[in-house]
Design a protein around this motif. Structure first.
Motif, PDB file in Angstrom:
ATOM      1  N   ILE A   1       0.846  -1.182   0.000  1.00 41.12           N
ATOM      2  CA  ILE A   1       0.000   0.000   0.000  1.00 41.12           C
ATOM      3  C   ILE A   1       0.887   1.240   0.000  1.00 41.12           C
ATOM      4  O   ILE A   1       1.913   1.291   0.678  1.00 41.12           O
ATOM      5  N   GLU A   2       0.506   2.230  -0.819  1.00 45.00           N
ATOM      6  CA  GLU A   2       1.273   3.465  -0.944  1.00 45.00           C
ATOM      7  C   GLU A   2       0.408   4.656  -0.506  1.00 45.00           C
ATOM      8  O   GLU A   2      -0.324   5.232  -1.306  1.00 45.00           O
ATOM      9  N   PRO A   3       0.453   5.042   0.766  1.00 48.41           N
ATOM     10  CA  PRO A   3      -0.306   6.210   1.221  1.00 48.41           C
ATOM     11  C   PRO A   3       0.387   7.503   0.780  1.00 48.41           C
ATOM     12  O   PRO A   3       1.607   7.551   0.648  1.00 48.41           O
ATOM     13  N   ARG A   4      -0.409   8.553   0.606  1.00 49.39           N
ATOM     14  CA  ARG A   4       0.158   9.850   0.235  1.00 49.39           C
ATOM     15  C   ARG A   4      -0.310  10.968   1.173  1.00 49.39           C
ATOM     16  O   ARG A   4      -0.199  12.133   0.839  1.00 49.39           O
ATOM     17  N   SER A   5      -0.824  10.582   2.314  1.00 48.21           N
ATOM     18  CA  SER A   5      -1.259  11.547   3.313  1.00 48.21           C
ATOM     19  C   SER A   5      -0.406  11.394   4.567  1.00 48.21           C
ATOM     20  O   SER A   5      -0.116  10.272   5.004  1.00 48.21           O
ATOM     21  N   HIS A   6      -0.026  12.516   5.171  1.00 47.42           N
ATOM     22  CA  HIS A   6       0.766  12.479   6.399  1.00 47.42           C
ATOM     23  C   HIS A   6      -0.014  11.854   7.557  1.00 47.42           C
ATOM     24  O   HIS A   6       0.579  11.454   8.559  1.00 47.42           O
ATOM     25  N   SER A   7      -1.341  11.762   7.415  1.00 47.74           N
ATOM     26  CA  SER A   7      -2.143  11.169   8.484  1.00 47.74           C
ATOM     27  C   SER A   7      -1.822   9.691   8.695  1.00 47.74           C
ATOM     28  O   SER A   7      -2.163   9.116   9.729  1.00 47.74           O
ATOM     29  N   PHE A   8      -1.157   9.062   7.709  1.00 48.40           N
ATOM     30  CA  PHE A   8      -0.778   7.654   7.854  1.00 48.40           C
ATOM     31  C   PHE A   8       0.447   7.467   8.747  1.00 48.40           C
ATOM     32  O   PHE A   8       0.840   6.330   9.022  1.00 48.40           O
ATOM     33  N   ASP A   9       1.034   8.552   9.171  1.00 51.65           N
ATOM     34  CA  ASP A   9       2.135   8.458  10.135  1.00 51.65           C
ATOM     35  C   ASP A   9       1.524   8.234  11.517  1.00 51.65           C
ATOM     36  O   ASP A   9       1.508   9.100  12.385  1.00 51.65           O
ATOM     37  N   ASP A  10       1.002   7.050  11.696  1.00 57.59           N
ATOM     38  CA  ASP A  10       0.219   6.682  12.875  1.00 57.59           C
ATOM     39  C   ASP A  10       0.646   5.280  13.289  1.00 57.59           C
ATOM     40  O   ASP A  10       0.690   4.373  12.441  1.00 57.59           O
ATOM     41  N   PRO A  11       0.991   5.046  14.543  1.00 58.27           N
ATOM     42  CA  PRO A  11       1.466   3.713  14.959  1.00 58.27           C
ATOM     43  C   PRO A  11       0.460   2.606  14.691  1.00 58.27           C
ATOM     44  O   PRO A  11       0.844   1.444  14.541  1.00 58.27           O
ATOM     45  N   ARG A  12      -0.823   2.945  14.600  1.00 53.81           N
ATOM     46  CA  ARG A  12      -1.827   1.923  14.317  1.00 53.81           C
ATOM     47  C   ARG A  12      -1.677   1.349  12.910  1.00 53.81           C
ATOM     48  O   ARG A  12      -2.084   0.215  12.650  1.00 53.81           O
ATOM     49  N   LEU A  13      -1.103   2.142  11.993  1.00 53.87           N
ATOM     50  CA  LEU A  13      -0.922   1.669  10.624  1.00 53.87           C
ATOM     51  C   LEU A  13      -0.059   0.415  10.582  1.00 53.87           C
ATOM     52  O   LEU A  13      -0.413  -0.590   9.969  1.00 53.87           O
ATOM     53  N   ARG A  14       1.089   0.460  11.233  1.00 53.47           N
ATOM     54  CA  ARG A  14       2.008  -0.677  11.186  1.00 53.47           C
ATOM     55  C   ARG A  14       1.423  -1.901  11.888  1.00 53.47           C
ATOM     56  O   ARG A  14       1.687  -3.030  11.487  1.00 53.47           O
ATOM     57  N   THR A  15       0.621  -1.658  12.898  1.00 53.65           N
ATOM     58  CA  THR A  15      -0.060  -2.781  13.553  1.00 53.65           C
ATOM     59  C   THR A  15      -1.016  -3.461  12.581  1.00 53.65           C
ATOM     60  O   THR A  15      -1.060  -4.692  12.485  1.00 53.65           O
ATOM     61  N   LEU A  16      -1.780  -2.653  11.844  1.00 58.86           N
ATOM     62  CA  LEU A  16      -2.715  -3.203  10.862  1.00 58.86           C
ATOM     63  C   LEU A  16      -1.970  -3.947   9.754  1.00 58.86           C
ATOM     64  O   LEU A  16      -2.374  -5.049   9.352  1.00 58.86           O
ATOM     65  N   LEU A  17      -0.924  -3.354   9.238  1.00 59.57           N
ATOM     66  CA  LEU A  17      -0.180  -3.983   8.154  1.00 59.57           C
ATOM     67  C   LEU A  17       0.454  -5.292   8.608  1.00 59.57           C
ATOM     68  O   LEU A  17       0.499  -6.272   7.852  1.00 59.57           O
TER      69      LEU A  17
ATOM     70  N   ALA B   1       8.217   5.485  -0.967  1.00 62.93           N
ATOM     71  CA  ALA B   1       8.047   6.304  -2.167  1.00 62.93           C
ATOM     72  C   ALA B   1       8.901   7.562  -2.085  1.00 62.93           C
ATOM     73  O   ALA B   1       8.788   8.329  -1.131  1.00 62.93           O
ATOM     74  N   ASP B   2       9.754   7.751  -3.086  1.00 66.08           N
ATOM     75  CA  ASP B   2      10.563   8.967  -3.180  1.00 66.08           C
ATOM     76  C   ASP B   2       9.876   9.901  -4.170  1.00 66.08           C
ATOM     77  O   ASP B   2       9.764   9.580  -5.362  1.00 66.08           O
ATOM     78  N   THR B   3       9.392  11.046  -3.687  1.00 65.54           N
ATOM     79  CA  THR B   3       8.509  11.893  -4.502  1.00 65.54           C
ATOM     80  C   THR B   3       8.958  13.349  -4.554  1.00 65.54           C
ATOM     81  O   THR B   3       8.125  14.252  -4.657  1.00 65.54           O
TER      82      THR B   3
ATOM     83  N   TRP C   1       5.102  14.083  -1.308  1.00 69.71           N
ATOM     84  CA  TRP C   1       4.326  13.276  -0.371  1.00 69.71           C
ATOM     85  C   TRP C   1       5.266  12.653   0.654  1.00 69.71           C
ATOM     86  O   TRP C   1       6.479  12.575   0.438  1.00 69.71           O
ATOM     87  N   PRO C   2       4.735  12.197   1.763  1.00 73.83           N
ATOM     88  CA  PRO C   2       5.610  11.635   2.801  1.00 73.83           C
ATOM     89  C   PRO C   2       6.313  10.368   2.333  1.00 73.83           C
ATOM     90  O   PRO C   2       5.786   9.618   1.510  1.00 73.83           O
ATOM     91  N   ARG C   3       7.524  10.179   2.841  1.00 75.03           N
ATOM     92  CA  ARG C   3       8.246   8.941   2.551  1.00 75.03           C
ATOM     93  C   ARG C   3       8.288   8.101   3.808  1.00 75.03           C
ATOM     94  O   ARG C   3       8.858   8.496   4.822  1.00 75.03           O
ATOM     95  N   PHE C   4       7.664   6.956   3.752  1.00 79.67           N
ATOM     96  CA  PHE C   4       7.619   6.038   4.881  1.00 79.67           C
ATOM     97  C   PHE C   4       8.749   5.023   4.761  1.00 79.67           C
ATOM     98  O   PHE C   4       9.161   4.653   3.661  1.00 79.67           O
ATOM     99  N   GLU C   5       9.195   4.549   5.891  1.00 78.90           N
ATOM    100  CA  GLU C   5      10.187   3.478   5.918  1.00 78.90           C
ATOM    101  C   GLU C   5       9.464   2.129   5.823  1.00 78.90           C
ATOM    102  O   GLU C   5       8.282   2.019   6.162  1.00 78.90           O
ATOM    103  N   PRO C   6      10.158   1.090   5.367  1.00 76.45           N
ATOM    104  CA  PRO C   6       9.500  -0.214   5.254  1.00 76.45           C
ATOM    105  C   PRO C   6       9.019  -0.729   6.599  1.00 76.45           C
ATOM    106  O   PRO C   6       9.587  -0.405   7.646  1.00 76.45           O
ATOM    107  N   ASN C   7       7.965  -1.525   6.557  1.00 81.57           N
ATOM    108  CA  ASN C   7       7.536  -2.210   7.779  1.00 81.57           C
ATOM    109  C   ASN C   7       8.202  -3.581   7.816  1.00 81.57           C
ATOM    110  O   ASN C   7       9.187  -3.821   7.110  1.00 81.57           O
ATOM    111  N   ASP C   8       7.689  -4.489   8.628  1.00 83.38           N
ATOM    112  CA  ASP C   8       8.359  -5.774   8.813  1.00 83.38           C
ATOM    113  C   ASP C   8       7.771  -6.886   7.942  1.00 83.38           C
ATOM    114  O   ASP C   8       7.931  -8.072   8.236  1.00 83.38           O
ATOM    115  N   ALA C   9       7.090  -6.518   6.854  1.00 81.62           N
ATOM    116  CA  ALA C   9       6.595  -7.527   5.910  1.00 81.62           C
ATOM    117  C   ALA C   9       7.777  -8.196   5.206  1.00 81.62           C
ATOM    118  O   ALA C   9       8.906  -7.696   5.234  1.00 81.62           O
ATOM    119  N   ASP C  10       7.503  -9.318   4.520  1.00 77.26           N
ATOM    120  CA  ASP C  10       8.580 -10.013   3.811  1.00 77.26           C
ATOM    121  C   ASP C  10       8.819  -9.439   2.420  1.00 77.26           C
ATOM    122  O   ASP C  10       9.548 -10.006   1.614  1.00 77.26           O
TER     123      ASP C  10
END
Length: 286
Positions: A173-189, A199-201, A205-214
């Motif tokens: 998933i590629e969010p483009r809103s700063h509102s996704f900078d929320d600890p609940r996001l990584r829990t859901l993912l 995403a480098d833009t 838009w915000p650039r998020f670091e990877p989560n712990d998915a494979d």
């Protein structure tokens, strides 16, 4: 005493799409016919991101033609429908998802890779909405087939409802809103096994670091000018170092997929080949 072979993570580098007039006579040789462009890509890269699927539902014949144009070990990432992400806003998406998976993705067979869900900038983080949507996403081609069979009447006569094997299916998933900078996001993912796109833009838009998915899914839209600027050798070296580190961080095996979307001035394929060399991504001979 024998042991199971070590499965190493794979870094794949490609472009977002391949049909761009500015590439002709530059990346593509003069005189190369348009229908041969994907075959040309497939001989030089290990992956490409299908973006036509974002704008409209494609047809099974197209997916079959694309699969036949590339080597067996090539991988297509498929961009999810904007009807789902931009118009429905991820809400009440079951039928639309069924139509999307019925439209021919499964015809890609073993070349079907991750599905990208790009959200619009206006889409803000809503935990319950995202949780419900992620819960609908099929985690295997067998589950995708079952979902596809729930398509509506608009798809009659233009579906592909078979799969040659039941393979894992991954999503990013590629969010483009700063509102996704929320600890609940990584829990859901983490709960749903979905990757958070890097995403480098050019700062748009915000650039998020990877989560712990494979899976680490990276989209490079341009570092200085969105969709237009190329990456310098130093910038490519930095991205190569990041990819190599992500592929084995914390002892977790991660595949890394990188797609260059800085196509407006023709930089994407050249940058992709340069980064592929740096990370050792060499496609097999066809």
């Amino acid at each position: 005493m024998s042991s199971d072979p070590v499965i190493r993570p794979r870094i794949r580098v490609g472009t977002s799409g391949w049909r761009y007039p500015s590439w002709r006579g530059d990346f593509y040789p003069e005189g190369l016919v348009q229908r041969a462009e994907l075959e040309y890509i497939g001989a030089r890269m290990s992956t490409v991101e299908l973006n036509g699927s974002f704008y409209s539902l494609q047809r099974p014949a197209s997916y079959l033609r694309w699969r036949e144009s590339v080597p067996d070990d090539f991988i297509f990432a498929v961009k999810g429908s904007r009807y789902i992400t931009h118009m429905l806003g991820l809400r009440d998406a079951r039928t639309a998802l069924a139509n999307f998976f019925a439209s021919g993705l499964l015809a890609l067979g073993p070349t079907l890779g991750p599905i990208l869900w790009q959200l619009p900038e206006r889409h803000e983080f809503e935990s319950e909405v995202l949780d419900e949507f992620l819960g609908l996403l099929p985690r295997s081609t067998g589950a995708a087939l079952e979902l596809a069979r729930a398509h509506d009447e608009r798809m009659h006569g233009r579906t592909w409802l078979e799969t040659d094997a039941d393979r894992p299916l991954r999503h990013a998933i590629e969010p483009r809103s700063h509102s996704f900078d929320d600890p609940r996001l990584r829990t859901l993912l983490r709960r749903h096994g979905v990757a958070l796109t890097v995403a480098d833009t050019a700062g748009r838009w915000p650039r998020f670091e990877p989560n712990d998915a494979d899976l680490v899914y990276v989209r490079l839209h341009g570092s200085a000018e969105l969709y237009a600027s190329g990456y310098s050798p130093g910038e490519l070296r930095t991205w190569a170092d990041r990819c190599l580190a992500w592929s084995s961080a914390d002892g977790i095996r991660r595949d890394v997929h990188v797609y260059f979307d800085n196509d407006a001035k023709g930089h994407a394929p050249h940058d992709a080949l340069a980064l592929a060399r740096l990370v050792g991504d060499a496609p097999s001979a066809s």
